[in-house]
Design a protein around this motif. Structure first.
Motif, PDB file in Angstrom:
ATOM      1  N   ILE A   1      19.362  -5.142  85.593  1.00 16.12           N
ATOM      2  CA  ILE A   1      19.026  -5.303  87.010  1.00 16.12           C
ATOM      3  C   ILE A   1      20.232  -5.004  87.888  1.00 16.12           C
ATOM      4  O   ILE A   1      21.317  -5.520  87.663  1.00 16.12           O
ATOM      5  N   ASN A   2      20.043  -4.192  88.911  1.00 14.17           N
ATOM      6  CA  ASN A   2      21.017  -3.993  89.983  1.00 14.17           C
ATOM      7  C   ASN A   2      20.187  -3.781  91.235  1.00 14.17           C
ATOM      8  O   ASN A   2      19.638  -2.707  91.445  1.00 14.17           O
ATOM      9  N   ASN A   3      20.055  -4.810  92.057  1.00 14.29           N
ATOM     10  CA  ASN A   3      19.079  -4.811  93.128  1.00 14.29           C
ATOM     11  C   ASN A   3      19.623  -5.510  94.357  1.00 14.29           C
ATOM     12  O   ASN A   3      20.496  -6.364  94.245  1.00 14.29           O
ATOM     13  N   LYS A   4      19.095  -5.164  95.523  1.00 16.08           N
ATOM     14  CA  LYS A   4      19.407  -5.864  96.773  1.00 16.08           C
ATOM     15  C   LYS A   4      18.141  -6.557  97.262  1.00 16.08           C
ATOM     16  O   LYS A   4      17.036  -6.077  97.020  1.00 16.08           O
TER      17      LYS A   4
ATOM     18  N   ASP B   1       9.592  -9.927  94.925  1.00 16.82           N
ATOM     19  CA  ASP B   1      10.394  -9.306  93.871  1.00 16.82           C
ATOM     20  C   ASP B   1      10.330 -10.157  92.603  1.00 16.82           C
ATOM     21  O   ASP B   1      10.751 -11.307  92.615  1.00 16.82           O
TER      22      ASP B   1
END
Length: 105
Positions: A13-16, A28
């Motif tokens: 996961i790499n999310n804003k 989300d």
């Protein structure tokens, strides 16, 4: 989310996320899991505006709330909190996940 493999490396996961929007409607799936982990230990589980101190106290990981399968290993959840496009808080939570091979849990 990072996994320790010869140092912490990005994992899965790499999310804003816009927290104000998220608390109005949990849109989300990954952050729904994070919110369920933190909700018992914080007062940040309401819609904006945030006024006064925001507290995360006495946190410990409840494995039964991890809804995703995790391979055994060391992990770090890194959360950076921005307000007006400026970094306000940098939070890192590290944990080791060990599967009980006898019971499969």
């Amino acid at each position: 989310m990072f996994k320790r493999e010869n140092g912490y490396k990005p994992w899965l996961i790499n999310n804003k996320l816009d927290c104000c929007r998220f608390w109005r409607k949990h849109y989300d799936p990954f952050y729904k899991i994070v919110a369920s982990l933190l909700s018992e230990f914080t007062n940040m589980n309401h819609t904006c505006p945030y006024v006064g101190p925001q507290i995360l106290k006495g946190f410990y990981l409840k494995p039964e709330l991890l809804l995703l399968p995790f391979p055994m290993g060391n992990y770090m959840l890194s959360l950076r909190w921005y307000y007006d496009k400026r970094l306000q808080v940098d939070t890192n939570v590290s944990f080791e996940f060990i599967e009980d091979l006898k019971t499969g849990k």
